[in-house]
Design a protein around this motif. Structure first.
Motif, short mmCIF file in Angstrom:
data_model
loop_
_atom_site.label_atom_id
_atom_site.label_comp_id
_atom_site.label_asym_id
_atom_site.label_seq_id
_atom_site.Cartn_x
_atom_site.Cartn_y
_atom_site.Cartn_z
N HIS A 53 -0.42 10.26 8.97
CA HIS A 53 -0.34 9.11 8.09
C HIS A 53 -0.68 7.88 8.91
O HIS A 53 0.06 7.50 9.83
N LEU A 54 -1.80 7.26 8.59
CA LEU A 54 -2.30 6.12 9.34
C LEU A 54 -2.20 4.86 8.50
O LEU A 54 -2.24 4.90 7.27
N LEU A 55 -2.09 3.74 9.20
CA LEU A 55 -1.91 2.45 8.54
C LEU A 55 -2.67 1.39 9.32
O LEU A 55 -2.64 1.39 10.56
N CYS A 56 -3.39 0.53 8.60
CA CYS A 56 -4.01 -0.62 9.25
C CYS A 56 -3.47 -1.89 8.62
O CYS A 56 -3.23 -1.97 7.41
N SER A 57 -3.25 -2.90 9.46
CA SER A 57 -2.68 -4.17 9.03
C SER A 57 -3.52 -5.29 9.60
O SER A 57 -4.04 -5.20 10.72
N ALA A 58 -3.66 -6.36 8.82
CA ALA A 58 -4.49 -7.50 9.22
C ALA A 58 -3.67 -8.77 9.10
O ALA A 58 -2.87 -8.93 8.17
N SER A 100 0.85 -1.19 0.00
CA SER A 100 0.00 0.00 0.00
C SER A 100 0.89 1.23 0.00
O SER A 100 1.78 1.36 0.85
N VAL A 101 0.65 2.12 -0.95
CA VAL A 101 1.41 3.37 -1.03
C VAL A 101 0.86 4.35 0.00
O VAL A 101 -0.35 4.57 0.09
N VAL A 102 1.76 4.91 0.81
CA VAL A 102 1.36 5.88 1.83
C VAL A 102 1.08 7.20 1.12
O VAL A 102 1.97 7.79 0.51
N PRO A 103 -0.16 7.70 1.17
CA PRO A 103 -0.49 8.93 0.43
C PRO A 103 0.04 10.18 1.12
O PRO A 103 0.21 10.22 2.34
N LEU A 152 -1.35 -10.41 6.38
CA LEU A 152 -1.95 -10.65 5.07
C LEU A 152 -2.26 -9.38 4.29
O LEU A 152 -2.13 -9.36 3.07
N LYS A 153 -2.68 -8.32 4.97
CA LYS A 153 -3.13 -7.12 4.28
C LYS A 153 -2.65 -5.86 5.01
O LYS A 153 -2.54 -5.85 6.24
N VAL A 154 -2.36 -4.82 4.23
CA VAL A 154 -2.09 -3.48 4.76
C VAL A 154 -2.85 -2.46 3.92
O VAL A 154 -3.03 -2.65 2.72
N GLU A 155 -3.29 -1.41 4.56
CA GLU A 155 -3.93 -0.28 3.89
C GLU A 155 -3.48 1.00 4.57
O GLU A 155 -3.60 1.14 5.80
N ALA A 156 -2.94 1.94 3.79
CA ALA A 156 -2.50 3.23 4.33
C ALA A 156 -3.49 4.30 3.90
O ALA A 156 -4.03 4.26 2.79
N PHE A 157 -3.72 5.28 4.81
CA PHE A 157 -4.61 6.38 4.48
C PHE A 157 -4.14 7.63 5.20
O PHE A 157 -3.42 7.57 6.21
N LEU A 186 6.15 3.33 1.10
CA LEU A 186 5.39 2.15 0.75
C LEU A 186 5.33 1.22 1.95
O LEU A 186 6.35 0.92 2.57
N ALA A 187 4.12 0.78 2.32
CA ALA A 187 3.94 -0.17 3.41
C ALA A 187 3.75 -1.57 2.84
O ALA A 187 3.10 -1.74 1.81
N ALA A 188 4.30 -2.56 3.54
CA ALA A 188 4.25 -3.94 3.06
C ALA A 188 3.86 -4.87 4.20
O ALA A 188 4.36 -4.73 5.33
#
Length: 687
Positions: free
Chosen positions: A487-492, A420-423, A472-477, A437-439
């Motif tokens: 800059h926030l990030l959630c990971s699962a 997920s690209v950190v905006p 398994l998953k990351v999403e940056a917003f 970039l978050a991985a």
């Protein structure tokens, strides 16, 4: 010695010869020949090759644009030299004034020095304008070719590279690996039907490989690599000649009609694991073409054009830099139009691809419609240029660490599961902005990388092993409020937990450290997450974050157990700049058990009240989200087995109607569309 065709010279009466001599000196000679007459040799230029153990050139080509000469040497370097004819004319006038001629007379003694060598001191010894040292390793460059404004070089390292000129400097765009095992690539040939043939040696066979169909067209047993060979192919026959043990061998074969007909060409050789939409390209006389990027277990990524009218998907470019499967893709926000060679309607974006063997590749994609291609194939309607920007592998990063013998080596089998690209991270205070970039990683870590595109540098800047299991998953917003930006990030992870992080501090610290250390640093710690919720009973296979108009965030997730979970978050910012000033509050949680009969591998929040989910059960379901409820509106069955991922976008039609499109990938590729009124109707298949 090597011959090189030169623009402006007729091959029937003249040729260009390049000769390497002592101390790295290379001579450019023009040889004029006519029947019944002695050849006439004229010295045109002198060049100095870079110092190395084996200091001679192996191939050369004159560029059609400008007076430039590109050549490869035995050390594997690609060199660019000036080849202006003004210095040659000055040398010629000097030799005429001294009474020296260039013709080789029949009465001249064979032991006397050739006339053109007597005045070579008049010509200056030119140094290269640009050097790509050791581009093809120590085994040497086998050929250089010019085609449609690009330069292609081959070597015995198993790859061929695409280059171009920028301000009289050679720049590598990307490299290609035709097929496994073809380590000795000798030459490239471009066919009139748009195919690129790769000629080389595979084990003890001479191979002609088709880049268009990804198959061997010809395989000729000859005993292995040979320095002297020639190949010619025509619609009626093919001929291959080579020297083996001092004997000249000739292989001839008549062309046989092809009885195999390809009804539908495949996009990939194995399952498609990820898909992203780059955008739409306008082509005169055609409907807009969607440009998609797919990744697969066959270790390649593919940029393709998808036409809704013809229902055809045509590959534009294949990327083959990965050594293992491509698991995930991410696109950075385009930097806008106006790139060199593309009009205002072109697309430009950064593409990140990652997967097995802890490998990340970064490319700059530039796509535009061809205004002259009103008819013809779909492939010729879109021009796509790919520039390889940077790459990163964790094992190579570990090798560069200090005191690494005191550390436990990272797992070489680590896989990147999601990117997920950190905006909003282009720092305005620096002249060279970094992108982050978050991985999500299979070794239980969440990693953040920094990219400096101008320096082609991709660096690991921060990491955390909070989850202690496969992520398994990351999403940056990006959150913007009265207290500033965060800059926030959630990971699962595989245990069903979703963690929320504030990575503002680590990104700021990493930017300062990268600026001071000139692009290299030790990874920082991400710290502890702000909030962790148990959303599912097992692994989270899909995750999406959407901002709602009230400044809150809707987080939707799907799990292995077929359930869907939605939570509404509110972000409160403190007055300080530290991450401790950020507080997350869960306002609402909605869980829908057994929403699907299998893994939910795709989910998207279309609107605050509209949700789309897809599952391995081959059902695509539209949901209405209301406070405390998740109500199914419609379900459609799609034809792609083993669904891996989906991507969605919206298009405002000419009549003002809003339509939602989604593309699904797995054992195939499918695109669906639906209108979006106040009460969404059932989806209908478009592709």
């Amino acid at each position: 010695l090597s011959w090189a065709p030169r623009p402006g010279l007729s091959p029937d009466t003249a040729a260009t010869l390049l000769a390497s001599g002592p101390e790295g000196e290379m001579l450019w000679l023009d040889v004029a020949h006519r029947p019944g007459q002695a050849p006439c040799v004229r010295l045109m230029g002198r060049y100095l090759l870079p110092p190395c153990k084996q200091r001679w050139h192996t191939c050369a080509a004159f560029l059609p644009q400008g007076e430039l000469l590109v050549c490869g040497d035995r050390r594997g370097s690609v060199l660019l030299f000036p080849c202006s004819s003004s210095s040659a004319r000055a040398a010629e006038s000097t030799s005429i004034a001294n009474g020296v001629t260039d013709s080789v007379s029949e009465d001249s003694s064979s032991e006397s020095e050739p006339s053109w060598l007597s005045h070579k001191g008049v010509l200056p010894l030119e140094s290269p304008l640009s050097v790509l040292f050791g581009l093809h390793g120590k085994t040497g460059v086998t050929s250089v070719t010019c085609h449609k404004g690009y330069i292609y070089s081959t070597g015995r390292d198993g790859v061929y590279r695409q280059l171009h000129l920028r301000d009289q400097q050679l720049e590598v765009l990307r490299k290609h690996r035709p097929c496994k095992g073809l380590q000795w690539i000798e030459e490239l040939r471009f066919t009139p039907d748009g195919d690129l043939l790769v000629l080389g040696f595979h084990a003890d066979n001479f191979v002609v490989w088709s880049s268009k169909t990804s198959e061997n067209l010809h395989c000729i047993p000859c005993g292995g690599g040979h320095r002297s060979w020639s190949y010619c192919s025509s619609p009626s026959a093919e001929v291959f000649a080579f020297i083996k043990s001092g004997d000249v061998m000739l292989y001839c074969c008549e062309a046989e009609p092809c009885e195999q007909q390809v009804l539908l060409a495949s996009l990939h050789g194995r399952q498609i694991t990820c898909v992203r939409r780059l955008g739409a390209v306008e082509v005169p006389g055609r409907a807009a073409l969607n440009v998609l990027v797919t990744g697969s277990e066959d270790t390649t990524a593919c940029v393709l054009a998808l036409s809704e009218r013809s229902r055809a998907a045509v590959p534009l470019v294949r990327l083959s830099d990965h050594i293992s499967s491509v698991r995930t893709l991410a696109l950075a926000s385009p930097r806008g139009s106006g790139d060199e060679g593309f009009g205002d309607e072109g697309l430009s974006a950064l593409l990140f691809s990652a997967g097995g063997r802890a490998q990340i590749e970064c490319y700059r994609l530039q796509c535009a419609g061809d205004p002259e291609s009103t008819v013809g194939s779909l492939e010729s309607a879109v021009a796509c240029q790919v520039i390889h920007v940077a790459s990163h592998r964790l094992d190579e990063h570990w090798e560069r660490k200090k005191n690494r013998h005191k550390l436990v080596k990272m797992d070489p089998e680590t896989r990147y599961m999601s990117l997920s690209v950190v905006p909003g991270t282009s720092t305005k205070q620096l002249l060279t902005p970094w992108k982050f970039l978050a991985a999500a990683c299979s070794d239980g870590s969440v990693r953040v990388f920094g990219l400096l595109e101008a320096a082609r540098n991709l660096v690991l800047v921060a990491e955390s092993f909070h989850h202690q299991r496969c992520v398994l998953k990351v999403e940056a917003f990006l959150h913007t409020g009265t207290g500033g930006e965060r800059h926030l990030l959630c990971s699962a992870a595989t245990d069903g937990s979703i963690a929320f992080w504030d990575i503002t501090g680590p990104i700021t610290d990493a930017t300062d450290a990268l600026h001071q250390a000139e692009g290299d640093m030790q990874p920082l710690a991400l710290g502890a997450p702000l909030l962790t919720i148990m959303a599912h009973s097992c692994g989270v296979n899909s995750l999406h974050v959407s901002k709602v108009p009230e400044g809150q965030y809707l987080v939707a997730s799907g799990s292995d157990d077929g359930s869907i979970h939605i939570c509404l978050l509110e972000v409160a910012l403190g007055r300080g700049e530290a991450a401790a000033g950020t507080c997350l509050q869960v306002l609402e949680r909605v869980c829908r058990p057994c929403a699907h009969a299998a893994h939910v591998t795709g989910i998207r929040v279309l609107r605050p009240d509209l949700l789309l989910s897809a599952s391995v059960d081959q059902r695509l379901t539209l949901w209405r989200h209301s406070p405390g409820k998740l109500i199914p509106l419609s379900t459609t069955f799609f034809h792609v087995p083993d669904l891996a991922e989906l991507d969605c976008w919206e298009v405002l039609e000419a009549g003002g109607e809003l339509r939602y499109y989604c593309v699904l990938c797995g054992q195939g590729l499918e695109m669906l569309c639906s209108t979006a009124p106040s009460e969404p109707p059932p989806l209908e298949a478009s592709q």
